[in-house]
Write a protein that holds these residues in place. Sequence first.
Motif, mmCIF file in Angstrom:
data_model
loop_
_atom_site.group_PDB
_atom_site.id
_atom_site.type_symbol
_atom_site.label_atom_id
_atom_site.label_comp_id
_atom_site.label_asym_id
_atom_site.label_seq_id
_atom_site.Cartn_x
_atom_site.Cartn_y
_atom_site.Cartn_z
ATOM 1 N N LEU A 39 0.747 -1.245 -0.062
ATOM 2 C CA LEU A 39 0.102 -0.442 0.042
ATOM 3 C C LEU A 39 1.080 0.937 -0.178
ATOM 4 C CD1 LEU A 39 -2.975 -1.141 2.439
ATOM 5 C CD2 LEU A 39 -3.004 -1.076 0.429
ATOM 6 N N ASN A 40 2.022 1.045 0.644
ATOM 7 C CA ASN A 40 2.630 2.604 0.947
ATOM 8 C C ASN A 40 4.916 1.698 0.767
ATOM 9 O OD1 ASN A 40 4.515 4.559 1.661
ATOM 10 N ND2 ASN A 40 2.654 4.995 2.560
ATOM 11 N N THR A 45 6.790 3.358 7.616
ATOM 12 C CA THR A 45 5.331 3.275 7.968
ATOM 13 C C THR A 45 5.152 2.403 7.763
ATOM 14 O OG1 THR A 45 5.853 5.571 6.311
ATOM 15 C CG2 THR A 45 3.636 4.377 6.119
ATOM 16 N N ALA A 46 5.563 1.561 6.972
ATOM 17 C CA ALA A 46 4.427 0.732 7.701
ATOM 18 C C ALA A 46 4.517 -0.610 8.458
ATOM 19 C CB ALA A 46 4.853 -0.965 6.108
ATOM 20 N N GLU A 47 6.097 -0.591 9.296
ATOM 21 C CA GLU A 47 6.149 -0.578 10.023
ATOM 22 C C GLU A 47 5.405 0.202 11.329
ATOM 23 O OE1 GLU A 47 10.218 -0.842 11.324
ATOM 24 O OE2 GLU A 47 10.713 -1.897 9.930
ATOM 25 N N ALA A 48 5.207 1.680 11.645
ATOM 26 C CA ALA A 48 4.072 2.099 12.270
ATOM 27 C C ALA A 48 3.069 1.617 12.178
ATOM 28 C CB ALA A 48 4.592 3.691 11.661
ATOM 29 N N ALA A 49 2.679 1.367 10.622
ATOM 30 C CA ALA A 49 0.865 1.141 10.612
ATOM 31 C C ALA A 49 0.365 -0.006 11.397
ATOM 32 C CB ALA A 49 0.233 0.677 9.211
ATOM 33 N N LEU A 50 1.479 -1.187 10.892
ATOM 34 C CA LEU A 50 1.295 -2.228 12.190
ATOM 35 C C LEU A 50 1.779 -2.034 13.675
ATOM 36 C CD1 LEU A 50 1.713 -5.094 10.890
ATOM 37 C CD2 LEU A 50 3.725 -5.407 11.492
ATOM 38 N N THR A 51 2.513 -1.522 13.997
ATOM 39 C CA THR A 51 2.338 -1.175 15.485
ATOM 40 C C THR A 51 0.839 -0.141 15.845
ATOM 41 O OG1 THR A 51 4.853 -0.872 15.467
ATOM 42 C CG2 THR A 51 3.354 0.224 16.850
ATOM 43 N N ASP A 52 0.728 0.647 15.067
ATOM 44 C CA ASP A 52 -1.124 1.511 15.812
ATOM 45 C C ASP A 52 -2.156 0.191 15.501
ATOM 46 O OD1 ASP A 52 -2.090 3.282 15.872
ATOM 47 O OD2 ASP A 52 -2.780 4.092 13.573
ATOM 48 N N LEU A 53 -1.446 -0.540 14.974
ATOM 49 C CA LEU A 53 -2.807 -1.263 14.261
ATOM 50 C C LEU A 53 -3.043 -2.409 15.446
ATOM 51 C CD1 LEU A 53 -5.010 -3.192 13.108
ATOM 52 C CD2 LEU A 53 -3.319 -4.627 12.049
ATOM 53 N N PHE A 54 -1.964 -2.518 16.377
ATOM 54 C CA PHE A 54 -2.110 -3.887 17.492
ATOM 55 C C PHE A 54 -2.061 -2.975 18.247
ATOM 56 C CE2 PHE A 54 -0.825 -6.416 14.028
ATOM 57 C CZ PHE A 54 -1.352 -8.281 14.580
ATOM 58 N N CYS A 55 -1.984 -1.301 18.776
ATOM 59 C CA CYS A 55 -1.673 -0.724 19.621
ATOM 60 C C CYS A 55 -2.900 -0.833 20.186
ATOM 61 C CB CYS A 55 -0.859 0.357 19.762
ATOM 62 S SG CYS A 55 0.418 0.027 20.315
ATOM 63 N N ARG A 56 -3.921 -0.608 18.482
ATOM 64 C CA ARG A 56 -5.503 0.209 19.203
ATOM 65 C C ARG A 56 -5.943 -1.341 19.027
ATOM 66 N NH1 ARG A 56 -7.321 3.706 13.757
ATOM 67 N NH2 ARG A 56 -5.136 5.687 14.197
ATOM 68 N N ILE A 57 -5.523 -2.228 19.061
ATOM 69 C CA ILE A 57 -6.695 -3.279 19.467
ATOM 70 C C ILE A 57 -6.470 -3.558 20.750
ATOM 71 C CG2 ILE A 57 -5.604 -6.570 18.744
ATOM 72 C CD1 ILE A 57 -5.916 -5.771 15.877
ATOM 73 N N TRP A 58 -5.572 -3.249 21.504
ATOM 74 C CA TRP A 58 -5.177 -3.404 22.721
ATOM 75 C C TRP A 58 -6.171 -2.405 23.434
ATOM 76 C CZ3 TRP A 58 -3.871 -7.535 25.618
ATOM 77 C CH2 TRP A 58 -3.617 -7.160 27.421
ATOM 78 N N GLN A 59 -6.239 -1.585 22.970
ATOM 79 C CA GLN A 59 -6.562 -0.825 23.496
ATOM 80 C C GLN A 59 -7.756 -0.360 23.060
ATOM 81 O OE1 GLN A 59 -5.203 3.417 21.420
ATOM 82 N NE2 GLN A 59 -3.290 2.719 22.636
ATOM 83 N N GLN A 60 -8.689 -1.050 22.760
ATOM 84 C CA GLN A 60 -10.086 -0.671 22.165
ATOM 85 C C GLN A 60 -10.338 -2.434 22.388
ATOM 86 O OE1 GLN A 60 -10.461 0.381 18.443
ATOM 87 N NE2 GLN A 60 -9.824 2.743 18.997
#
Length: 101
Positions: A39-40, A45-60
């Motif tokens: 996608l990019n 950016t790919a690493e940041a998106a992956l980290t963000d995804l799993f942080c969001r899963i944990w937080q939500q």
Amino acid sequence: MPPTLDEHLVDQVRLKNRQALEHLYSRYEKLLYRYALHLNDHPATAEAALTDLFCRIWQQRLHFNPHSETIRATLIRSLEEIMHYMKEDKSDSNTSKIPSA
């Protein structure tokens, strides 16, 4: 029908089991990273998106309910959304905002 391994992991994540989140991450890390690069074409950016995804899963985690579709499809769709927002944020920061006189 017994739950799949992914469904079991998601249920455990909801119960604050960090090892379950790590296991889910390790199951999908390579697939999601390659897709993010598709996608990019920027590894950071790919690493940041992956980290963000799993942080969001944990937080939500209490609201993470992917049982209406496969866990894999949910993760891919969520990653696409994150990459889209990251792209928008980057384009917003690249536009100069000159105050009007």
